[in-house]
Write a protein that holds these residues in place. Sequence first.
Motif, PDB file in Angstrom:
ATOM      1  N   GLU A 120       0.835  -1.205   0.000  1.00  0.00           N
ATOM      2  CA  GLU A 120       0.000   0.000   0.000  1.00  0.00           C
ATOM      3  C   GLU A 120       0.872   1.259   0.000  1.00  0.00           C
ATOM      4  OE1 GLU A 120      -4.223   1.266   2.007  1.00  0.00           O
ATOM      5  OE2 GLU A 120      -2.851   0.009   3.156  1.00  0.00           O
ATOM      6  N   LYS A 121       1.976   1.208   0.731  1.00  0.00           N
ATOM      7  CA  LYS A 121       2.875   2.358   0.791  1.00  0.00           C
ATOM      8  C   LYS A 121       3.631   2.549  -0.514  1.00  0.00           C
ATOM      9  CE  LYS A 121       6.083   4.519   4.040  1.00  0.00           C
ATOM     10  NZ  LYS A 121       6.735   4.413   5.371  1.00  0.00           N
ATOM     11  N   LEU A 122       3.758   1.481  -1.300  1.00  0.00           N
ATOM     12  CA  LEU A 122       4.495   1.536  -2.564  1.00  0.00           C
ATOM     13  C   LEU A 122       3.604   1.815  -3.774  1.00  0.00           C
ATOM     14  CD1 LEU A 122       6.839  -1.595  -2.147  1.00  0.00           C
ATOM     15  CD2 LEU A 122       7.549   0.809  -2.092  1.00  0.00           C
ATOM     16  N   GLN A 123       2.337   2.044  -3.578  1.00  0.00           N
ATOM     17  CA  GLN A 123       1.412   2.054  -4.714  1.00  0.00           C
ATOM     18  C   GLN A 123       1.674   3.161  -5.738  1.00  0.00           C
ATOM     19  OE1 GLN A 123      -2.804   3.059  -3.819  1.00  0.00           O
ATOM     20  NE2 GLN A 123      -2.138   3.351  -1.722  1.00  0.00           N
ATOM     21  N   ASP A 124       2.375   4.218  -5.354  1.00  0.00           N
ATOM     22  CA  ASP A 124       2.652   5.298  -6.309  1.00  0.00           C
ATOM     23  C   ASP A 124       4.040   5.181  -6.950  1.00  0.00           C
ATOM     24  OD1 ASP A 124       0.170   6.534  -5.934  1.00  0.00           O
ATOM     25  OD2 ASP A 124       0.896   7.590  -4.150  1.00  0.00           O
ATOM     26  N   ILE A 125       4.797   4.146  -6.583  1.00  0.00           N
ATOM     27  CA  ILE A 125       6.131   3.935  -7.153  1.00  0.00           C
ATOM     28  C   ILE A 125       6.012   3.162  -8.465  1.00  0.00           C
ATOM     29  CG2 ILE A 125       8.358   2.797  -6.795  1.00  0.00           C
ATOM     30  CD1 ILE A 125       7.955   5.230  -5.041  1.00  0.00           C
ATOM     31  N   ASN A 126       6.807   3.551  -9.465  1.00  0.00           N
ATOM     32  CA  ASN A 126       6.806   2.841 -10.744  1.00  0.00           C
ATOM     33  C   ASN A 126       8.038   1.942 -10.805  1.00  0.00           C
ATOM     34  OD1 ASN A 126       6.245   1.982 -13.304  1.00  0.00           O
ATOM     35  ND2 ASN A 126       6.880   3.879 -14.310  1.00  0.00           N
ATOM     36  N   SER A 127       7.841   0.656 -10.514  1.00  0.00           N
ATOM     37  CA  SER A 127       8.945  -0.285 -10.466  1.00  0.00           C
ATOM     38  C   SER A 127       8.409  -1.678 -10.813  1.00  0.00           C
ATOM     39  CB  SER A 127       9.576  -0.270  -9.061  1.00  0.00           C
ATOM     40  OG  SER A 127      10.704  -1.119  -8.997  1.00  0.00           O
ATOM     41  N   ARG A 128       9.135  -2.702 -10.419  1.00  0.00           N
ATOM     42  CA  ARG A 128       8.658  -4.080 -10.521  1.00  0.00           C
ATOM     43  C   ARG A 128       8.677  -4.642  -9.106  1.00  0.00           C
ATOM     44  NH1 ARG A 128      12.614  -3.283 -14.282  1.00  0.00           N
ATOM     45  NH2 ARG A 128      12.052  -3.408 -16.485  1.00  0.00           N
ATOM     46  N   ILE A 129       7.509  -4.978  -8.586  1.00  0.00           N
ATOM     47  CA  ILE A 129       7.381  -5.426  -7.201  1.00  0.00           C
ATOM     48  C   ILE A 129       7.132  -6.928  -7.174  1.00  0.00           C
ATOM     49  CG2 ILE A 129       6.048  -5.237  -5.066  1.00  0.00           C
ATOM     50  CD1 ILE A 129       5.385  -2.351  -5.886  1.00  0.00           C
ATOM     51  N   ILE A 130       7.882  -7.633  -6.339  1.00  0.00           N
ATOM     52  CA  ILE A 130       7.727  -9.080  -6.189  1.00  0.00           C
ATOM     53  C   ILE A 130       7.221  -9.371  -4.784  1.00  0.00           C
ATOM     54  CG2 ILE A 130       8.893 -11.316  -6.237  1.00  0.00           C
ATOM     55  CD1 ILE A 130      10.992 -10.028  -8.090  1.00  0.00           C
ATOM     56  N   LEU A 131       6.147 -10.149  -4.687  1.00  0.00           N
ATOM     57  CA  LEU A 131       5.588 -10.544  -3.402  1.00  0.00           C
ATOM     58  C   LEU A 131       6.085 -11.935  -3.036  1.00  0.00           C
ATOM     59  CD1 LEU A 131       1.856  -9.421  -3.798  1.00  0.00           C
ATOM     60  CD2 LEU A 131       3.763  -8.139  -2.806  1.00  0.00           C
ATOM     61  N   GLU A 132       6.690 -12.043  -1.859  1.00  0.00           N
ATOM     62  CA  GLU A 132       7.178 -13.339  -1.398  1.00  0.00           C
ATOM     63  C   GLU A 132       6.007 -14.245  -1.040  1.00  0.00           C
ATOM     64  OE1 GLU A 132       9.184 -16.232  -1.210  1.00  0.00           O
ATOM     65  OE2 GLU A 132      10.427 -14.458  -1.536  1.00  0.00           O
ATOM     66  N   LYS A 133       6.217 -15.553  -1.157  1.00  0.00           N
ATOM     67  CA  LYS A 133       5.181 -16.500  -0.769  1.00  0.00           C
ATOM     68  C   LYS A 133       5.287 -16.812   0.722  1.00  0.00           C
ATOM     69  CE  LYS A 133       7.875 -20.222  -0.155  1.00  0.00           C
ATOM     70  NZ  LYS A 133       7.949 -20.956   1.125  1.00  0.00           N
ATOM     71  N   PRO A 134       4.158 -17.125   1.377  1.00  0.00           N
ATOM     72  CA  PRO A 134       2.804 -17.027   0.839  1.00  0.00           C
ATOM     73  C   PRO A 134       2.328 -15.569   0.816  1.00  0.00           C
ATOM     74  CG  PRO A 134       2.714 -17.716   3.131  1.00  0.00           C
ATOM     75  CD  PRO A 134       4.170 -17.643   2.772  1.00  0.00           C
ATOM     76  N   ILE A 135       1.491 -15.241  -0.148  1.00  0.00           N
ATOM     77  CA  ILE A 135       1.008 -13.866  -0.238  1.00  0.00           C
ATOM     78  C   ILE A 135      -0.213 -13.633   0.645  1.00  0.00           C
ATOM     79  CG2 ILE A 135       1.909 -13.554  -2.575  1.00  0.00           C
ATOM     80  CD1 ILE A 135      -1.004 -13.901  -3.587  1.00  0.00           C
ATOM     81  N   ALA A 136      -0.808 -14.714   1.140  1.00  0.00           N
ATOM     82  CA  ALA A 136      -2.011 -14.586   1.972  1.00  0.00           C
ATOM     83  C   ALA A 136      -2.124 -15.773   2.915  1.00  0.00           C
ATOM     84  CB  ALA A 136      -3.261 -14.489   1.095  1.00  0.00           C
ATOM     85  N   LEU A 137      -2.612 -15.507   4.122  1.00  0.00           N
ATOM     86  CA  LEU A 137      -2.882 -16.563   5.094  1.00  0.00           C
ATOM     87  C   LEU A 137      -4.356 -16.640   5.455  1.00  0.00           C
ATOM     88  CD1 LEU A 137       0.115 -16.006   7.571  1.00  0.00           C
ATOM     89  CD2 LEU A 137      -0.049 -17.656   5.689  1.00  0.00           C
ATOM     90  N   THR A 138      -5.112 -15.621   5.068  1.00  0.00           N
ATOM     91  CA  THR A 138      -6.545 -15.572   5.345  1.00  0.00           C
ATOM     92  C   THR A 138      -7.282 -15.070   4.110  1.00  0.00           C
ATOM     93  OG1 THR A 138      -6.570 -13.271   6.124  1.00  0.00           O
ATOM     94  CG2 THR A 138      -6.042 -14.989   7.762  1.00  0.00           C
ATOM     95  N   LEU A 139      -8.575 -15.304   4.080  1.00  0.00           N
ATOM     96  CA  LEU A 139      -9.383 -14.775   2.980  1.00  0.00           C
ATOM     97  C   LEU A 139      -9.417 -13.255   3.018  1.00  0.00           C
ATOM     98  CD1 LEU A 139     -12.395 -17.272   2.864  1.00  0.00           C
ATOM     99  CD2 LEU A 139     -10.254 -17.333   1.583  1.00  0.00           C
TER     100      LEU A 139
END
Length: 290
Positions: free
Chosen positions: A75-94
């Motif tokens: 959310e804090k990075l949403q205005d940055i123009n880059s390539r963002i990688i999310l580490e796994k797991p990306i979610a633990l809950t619905l």
Amino acid sequence: MNLQTESILFIGHGEWSKKLSNIIVSSGSKLKPAVISARNFLSTETQVFPQGQVLEDFNFIWITTFPDIQLKILEKLQDINSRIILEKPIALTLEDIRQLQLIIPKVKSSVYLSQPWTFSKLWESASKQILRNHEDLEIDALRVGELQRERIFPSLDWLPHDLYLLASLTQSKELEKESLKLLSSRGSAKGIGLDYQVGKDLRVNLQAGKSDSRRAYWRISVADENLLGIDFDSKRIIKKGANGEITEEFDSDNPIMNMLENYRESDPEVNWELIFRLYSDAILATGGDR
């Protein structure tokens, strides 16, 4: 863009970010890694990076921390123009998934998954062999090990590797119009099993979780006859030949660097709808959000 001038920022000051940095450096790549703790990144308005860099200078930003903190960082990075990688797991809950569904469309950067095996030479060869004769195939995947991190179920920590490979298969040209159906699921904090049918003929059974020993392989068979085995730890494919077993070895394969190069050159689109569906199946199987 010249790779010699590129840099990558890891947000998350743990063992994994250190290991990734070492892999990049030892590969001989000109990609320069930098690391900042997630806590420091979130707690200060002005971050201090090596050599006076600012966020906009980084060509890749890899978030290597817990899913709930990843959400805050993204959310804090949403205005940055880059390539963002999310580490796994990306979610633990619905709820994590619902938050990602809201945040990702707002992010200016391309957002990717940490899925190096999907871009390995090993998988490139194996997936072609699977798809060449995918009718009536049954795939049994097992990925287990001793790792048990605080706040993350081992089942949801080990499974994503194979969720991403399953997604890769279902999005192939050979199967892109086929349906994906969850036939059964079972799970707990320590282990999980998901049984899928892809189209009419392909069955995929995924098992993952905690074990006293590390194992990571796919067994591909027809009518209980082994056709192909994929050993991810040894980077080998063992297949049935006319005169016995044939082994393909991929000792020099570097999935991490392959993935980064692919993200840099091809800007592949993530099928978030499919990824969120697979994660939801896994979360529900372990008893989450019921």
